[in-house]
Design a protein around this motif. Structure first.
Motif, PDB file in Angstrom:
ATOM      1  N   THR A  25      54.354  -4.951  62.073  1.00  6.28           N
ATOM      2  CA  THR A  25      54.718  -3.159  62.250  1.00  6.28           C
ATOM      3  C   THR A  25      53.772  -1.967  62.394  1.00  6.28           C
ATOM      4  OG1 THR A  25      56.949  -4.017  61.307  1.00  6.28           O
ATOM      5  CG2 THR A  25      56.375  -1.352  61.870  1.00  6.28           C
ATOM      6  N   VAL A  26      53.889  -1.212  63.457  1.00  9.16           N
ATOM      7  CA  VAL A  26      52.321  -0.186  63.706  1.00  9.16           C
ATOM      8  C   VAL A  26      53.191   1.095  63.031  1.00  9.16           C
ATOM      9  CG1 VAL A  26      51.322  -0.720  65.618  1.00  9.16           C
ATOM     10  CG2 VAL A  26      53.625   0.633  66.071  1.00  9.16           C
ATOM     11  N   TRP A  27      52.479   1.468  61.946  1.00  7.73           N
ATOM     12  CA  TRP A  27      53.162   2.851  61.239  1.00  7.73           C
ATOM     13  C   TRP A  27      54.086   3.553  61.996  1.00  7.73           C
ATOM     14  CZ3 TRP A  27      52.717   7.548  61.927  1.00  7.73           C
ATOM     15  CH2 TRP A  27      51.668   7.972  63.472  1.00  7.73           C
ATOM     16  N   TYR A  28      53.907   4.232  63.648  1.00  8.67           N
ATOM     17  CA  TYR A  28      54.943   4.984  64.509  1.00  8.67           C
ATOM     18  C   TYR A  28      55.272   4.532  64.809  1.00  8.67           C
ATOM     19  CZ  TYR A  28      52.738   3.076  67.840  1.00  8.67           C
ATOM     20  OH  TYR A  28      51.660   2.004  68.655  1.00  8.67           O
ATOM     21  N   THR A  29      56.368   2.998  64.401  1.00  8.52           N
ATOM     22  CA  THR A  29      57.573   2.605  64.703  1.00  8.52           C
ATOM     23  C   THR A  29      58.287   3.095  64.233  1.00  8.52           C
ATOM     24  OG1 THR A  29      56.311   0.585  65.342  1.00  8.52           O
ATOM     25  CG2 THR A  29      58.680   0.723  64.471  1.00  8.52           C
ATOM     26  N   VAL A  30      58.177   3.102  62.637  1.00  3.35           N
ATOM     27  CA  VAL A  30      59.227   4.110  61.255  1.00  3.35           C
ATOM     28  C   VAL A  30      59.807   4.931  61.368  1.00  3.35           C
ATOM     29  CG1 VAL A  30      59.377   4.303  58.874  1.00  3.35           C
ATOM     30  CG2 VAL A  30      58.764   2.504  59.622  1.00  3.35           C
ATOM     31  N   PRO A  31      58.960   6.361  62.567  1.00  2.00           N
ATOM     32  CA  PRO A  31      59.473   7.234  62.859  1.00  2.00           C
ATOM     33  C   PRO A  31      60.102   7.084  63.936  1.00  2.00           C
ATOM     34  CG  PRO A  31      57.269   7.897  62.521  1.00  2.00           C
ATOM     35  CD  PRO A  31      57.286   6.219  61.545  1.00  2.00           C
ATOM     36  N   ALA A  85      45.921  -8.513  51.284  1.00  2.00           N
ATOM     37  CA  ALA A  85      44.979  -8.252  52.633  1.00  2.00           C
ATOM     38  C   ALA A  85      45.982  -5.820  52.470  1.00  2.00           C
ATOM     39  CB  ALA A  85      44.946  -8.755  53.955  1.00  2.00           C
ATOM     40  N   PRO A  86      45.790  -5.695  51.874  1.00  2.00           N
ATOM     41  CA  PRO A  86      45.152  -4.373  51.589  1.00  2.00           C
ATOM     42  C   PRO A  86      45.654  -3.634  52.360  1.00  2.00           C
ATOM     43  CG  PRO A  86      43.772  -4.588  50.200  1.00  2.00           C
ATOM     44  CD  PRO A  86      44.671  -5.847  50.627  1.00  2.00           C
ATOM     45  N   PHE A  87      44.226  -3.698  53.681  1.00  3.95           N
ATOM     46  CA  PHE A  87      43.929  -3.278  54.311  1.00  3.95           C
ATOM     47  C   PHE A  87      43.697  -3.996  56.302  1.00  3.95           C
ATOM     48  CE2 PHE A  87      41.987  -1.376  51.280  1.00  3.95           C
ATOM     49  CZ  PHE A  87      41.919   0.094  51.552  1.00  3.95           C
ATOM     50  N   ASP A  88      45.212  -4.787  56.402  1.00  6.41           N
ATOM     51  CA  ASP A  88      45.948  -4.409  57.159  1.00  6.41           C
ATOM     52  C   ASP A  88      47.107  -3.853  57.660  1.00  6.41           C
ATOM     53  OD1 ASP A  88      46.915  -6.433  59.381  1.00  6.41           O
ATOM     54  OD2 ASP A  88      46.998  -8.419  58.142  1.00  6.41           O
ATOM     55  N   GLU A  89      46.136  -2.663  58.711  1.00 10.48           N
ATOM     56  CA  GLU A  89      47.300  -2.205  59.286  1.00 10.48           C
ATOM     57  C   GLU A  89      48.567  -2.530  59.987  1.00 10.48           C
ATOM     58  OE1 GLU A  89      44.800   1.050  61.848  1.00 10.48           O
ATOM     59  OE2 GLU A  89      44.218  -0.318  61.828  1.00 10.48           O
ATOM     60  N   SER A  90      48.196  -3.508  60.098  1.00 12.85           N
ATOM     61  CA  SER A  90      50.010  -4.164  60.803  1.00 12.85           C
ATOM     62  C   SER A  90      51.237  -4.795  59.214  1.00 12.85           C
ATOM     63  CB  SER A  90      49.763  -5.122  61.946  1.00 12.85           C
ATOM     64  OG  SER A  90      49.305  -6.943  60.727  1.00 12.85           O
ATOM     65  N   ARG A  91      50.529  -4.824  57.999  1.00 13.39           N
ATOM     66  CA  ARG A  91      51.809  -5.303  57.473  1.00 13.39           C
ATOM     67  C   ARG A  91      51.765  -3.898  56.155  1.00 13.39           C
ATOM     68  NH1 ARG A  91      52.799 -10.117  58.202  1.00 13.39           N
ATOM     69  NH2 ARG A  91      51.324 -11.449  59.513  1.00 13.39           N
ATOM     70  N   LEU A  92      51.308  -2.979  56.429  1.00 12.34           N
ATOM     71  CA  LEU A  92      51.553  -1.930  55.425  1.00 12.34           C
ATOM     72  C   LEU A  92      52.728  -0.964  55.617  1.00 12.34           C
ATOM     73  CD1 LEU A  92      48.435   0.124  56.303  1.00 12.34           C
ATOM     74  CD2 LEU A  92      48.993  -0.697  53.543  1.00 12.34           C
ATOM     75  N   VAL A  93      53.621  -0.290  56.384  1.00 10.95           N
ATOM     76  CA  VAL A  93      54.992  -0.654  56.495  1.00 10.95           C
ATOM     77  C   VAL A  93      56.299  -1.315  56.493  1.00 10.95           C
ATOM     78  CG1 VAL A  93      54.539   1.482  57.693  1.00 10.95           C
ATOM     79  CG2 VAL A  93      55.163  -0.028  59.379  1.00 10.95           C
ATOM     80  N   TYR A 101      51.016   4.760  53.978  1.00 13.74           N
ATOM     81  CA  TYR A 101      50.336   4.598  54.896  1.00 13.74           C
ATOM     82  C   TYR A 101      48.820   4.993  54.891  1.00 13.74           C
ATOM     83  CZ  TYR A 101      47.567   3.516  59.831  1.00 13.74           C
ATOM     84  OH  TYR A 101      47.248   2.636  60.995  1.00 13.74           O
ATOM     85  N   TYR A 102      49.006   5.903  54.862  1.00 19.85           N
ATOM     86  CA  TYR A 102      48.650   6.720  54.514  1.00 19.85           C
ATOM     87  C   TYR A 102      47.449   6.755  53.461  1.00 19.85           C
ATOM     88  CZ  TYR A 102      46.214  12.229  54.217  1.00 19.85           C
ATOM     89  OH  TYR A 102      45.361  12.515  53.758  1.00 19.85           O
ATOM     90  N   LEU A 103      48.212   6.778  52.593  1.00 23.96           N
ATOM     91  CA  LEU A 103      46.897   6.077  51.102  1.00 23.96           C
ATOM     92  C   LEU A 103      46.124   4.977  51.268  1.00 23.96           C
ATOM     93  CD1 LEU A 103      49.973   6.454  48.425  1.00 23.96           C
ATOM     94  CD2 LEU A 103      48.223   8.186  48.954  1.00 23.96           C
ATOM     95  N   HIS A 104      46.834   4.744  52.703  1.00 19.59           N
ATOM     96  CA  HIS A 104      45.844   3.488  52.697  1.00 19.59           C
ATOM     97  C   HIS A 104      45.173   3.891  53.387  1.00 19.59           C
ATOM     98  CE1 HIS A 104      47.090  -0.849  50.383  1.00 19.59           C
ATOM     99  NE2 HIS A 104      47.852   0.531  49.533  1.00 19.59           N
ATOM    100  N   PHE A 105      44.715   4.670  54.923  1.00 17.64           N
ATOM    101  CA  PHE A 105      44.056   4.836  55.406  1.00 17.64           C
ATOM    102  C   PHE A 105      43.439   6.724  55.857  1.00 17.64           C
ATOM    103  CE2 PHE A 105      45.719   0.870  56.653  1.00 17.64           C
ATOM    104  CZ  PHE A 105      44.052   0.300  56.988  1.00 17.64           C
ATOM    105  N   GLY A 106      44.579   7.697  54.719  1.00 15.45           N
ATOM    106  CA  GLY A 106      43.836   8.601  55.157  1.00 15.45           C
ATOM    107  C   GLY A 106      43.006   9.069  54.327  1.00 15.45           C
ATOM    108  N   SER A 107      42.230  10.253  54.903  1.00 17.94           N
ATOM    109  CA  SER A 107      41.053  10.992  53.730  1.00 17.94           C
ATOM    110  C   SER A 107      41.847  12.148  53.353  1.00 17.94           C
ATOM    111  CB  SER A 107      39.834  10.736  54.310  1.00 17.94           C
ATOM    112  OG  SER A 107      39.349   9.354  55.136  1.00 17.94           O
ATOM    113  N   PRO A 108      42.577  12.324  52.411  1.00 23.08           N
ATOM    114  CA  PRO A 108      43.786  13.117  51.803  1.00 23.08           C
ATOM    115  C   PRO A 108      42.075  13.961  50.910  1.00 23.08           C
ATOM    116  CG  PRO A 108      43.359  12.081  50.254  1.00 23.08           C
ATOM    117  CD  PRO A 108      42.906  10.697  51.887  1.00 23.08           C
TER     118      PRO A 108
END
Length: 419
Positions: free
Chosen positions: A214-220, A310-318, A363-370
């Motif tokens: 799943t891509v992240w924007y599918t959720v919202p 695989a914690p940074f597999d973008e397709s499996r974060l949500v 998702y943001y905790l894995h790929f964001g830069s807060p």
């Protein structure tokens, strides 16, 4: 998944990485048992690559050229690592790594502010690009450029990478993993908590595989309209003024539920989700499957083990919509069974918003830069430590509240200093 032999070394590139010099990673199919020497960069790991060929070495001028082009290369002893593709994912933030570009990070691995875990050191090896050519100490003495490698080499930190025996690989990375992990038995627990930076495949069927991603924007896109509709619908029902709590048990002591209670019920739903998030993560996702149970190991891997591997597999974060729909239906039915329709529906809508926020935060905790010092910055560091060092604690994703309440906070790490 290529068709090469399992013992043949291949080159692969995780999603989002560029060419060599800007994030290229060398990977392998399979792995062996991990062995980390805490005081150095020496590693042996499953699904990690052995040292590149002897000609994979870089002079100081070549390193400076890559730094000038914007790459983030660092050194650990004489070993060079290209961390360009890891900048967004680093729990300490991108700027922290940028500030160390071209430097020896051996001391930073041991702290302060904290000692990096064995898994973090294993993770570093996936960004190994080659050896620093020549004598690092003499080269540094003659170099004045700010982007040059500036810290002296501690000979005690020099790595000695052992030869990997690929005949002892635990899995075949050319094949879907789900059908293999059940055979790992007692080795599964250690293997699944040694993360890799490559995407994984679970199923043979392309269609079923697509449903597991799943891509992240599918959720919202899917769940926000449902949350808004339920909120509007049940608010209108409450506004009619004929909803009473406990009316199914007693008419004498039933409580009227006017429309003014809508915000409170909605917030209660959000808080309820944070508890569900914690309980599922702790007791379901982090259950320890019996080593002799092939199917329970498979179940654990498909539910959560894949994410730790695989914690940074973008397709499996949500969470994929198909299985998420089953969970949604269960909780909605539970609320409707226990509470009046408008009350239960309002709380469910709040819980649904809580779930959406949870998945977006995850998702943001894995790929964001807060920003450093912000709430999400602290949660990012907290969550990455959960992946790399403290898998049996720190179960909160959007909040640490329930970790505080149930005493599952991560242990405080002493600030170690190099002598």
């Amino acid at each position: 998944m290529g068709a090469r032999h399992a013992n043949e070394q291949v080159r692969w590139r995780p999603a989002g990485l560029g060419s060599r010099g800007s994030g290229d990673v060398r990977g392998t199919l399979g792995g062996c048992r991990a062995n980390v020497r805490a005081s150095s960069c020496e590693l042996r790991s499953p699904a990690m690559d052995p040292a590149p060929p002897p000609d994979a070495s870089f002079s100081l001028a070549e390193v400076q050229q890559r730094l000038a082009a914007g790459a983030c290369w660092v050194r650990c002893g004489s070993r060079l690592y290209d961390l360009t593709g890891f900048l967004r994912q680093h729990p300490g933030g991108e700027q922290l790594l940028r500030a160390r570009a071209g430097q020896d990070v051996s001391a930073d691995l041991d702290g302060p502010p904290h000692r990096h875990s064995d898994n973090a050191r294993l993770w570093l090896e996936q960004y190994y690009v080659g050896e620093f050519q020549g004598d690092p100490q003499s080269s540094m003495e003659n170099e004045t450029s700010a982007s040059a490698i500036t810290q002296k080499t501690d000979q005690a930190m020099e790595p000695k990478l052992k030869v990997v025996d690929w005949d002892k690989d635990l899995i075949d990375w050319q094949k879907p993993l789900l059908w293999q992990v059940g055979h790992l038995g007692e080795k599964y627990e250690e293997w699944v908590h040694q993360p890799v930076t490559r995407p994984i495949r679970l199923f043979y069927s392309d269609f079923i595989e697509s449903l597991s991603k799943t891509v992240w924007y599918t959720v919202p896109i899917i769940w926000m309209p449902l949350m808004l509709y339920l909120s509007w619908s049940h608010y209108r029902t409450l506004a009619q003024g004929n909803v009473r709590l406990f009316a199914s048990f007693t008419t004498e002591y039933s409580v009227a539920m006017p429309k003014s209670v809508f915000p409170g019920l909605f917030v209660m739903g959000i808080l309820f989700w944070t508890l569900v998030e914690y309980l599922i993560h702790r007791f379901l996702f982090h259950m320890k499957p019996p080593s002799n149970s092939y199917y329970l190991i498979m179940l654990h891997f498909v539910l959560h083990g894949q994410h730790h591997k695989a914690p940074f597999d973008e397709s499996r974060l949500v969470f994929p919509p198909a299985p998420a729909s089953l969970a949604m239906a269960f909780f909605y039915a539970m609320f409707q069974l226990l509470l009046p329709e408008a009350v239960g529906g309002t709380m469910f809508a709040g819980g649904l918003l809580g779930y959406i926020l949870y998945d977006m935060i995850h998702y943001y905790l894995h790929f964001g830069s807060p920003h450093k010092g912000s709430y999400l910055y602290n949660m990012k560091a907290h969550h990455v430590k959960h992946h790399f060092a403290h898998q049996k604690s720190g179960f909160g994703i959007s909040s640490k509240f329930w970790d505080y309440l149930f005493h599952t906070l991560m242990p405080e790490e002493p600030h170690l200093k190099m002598q």
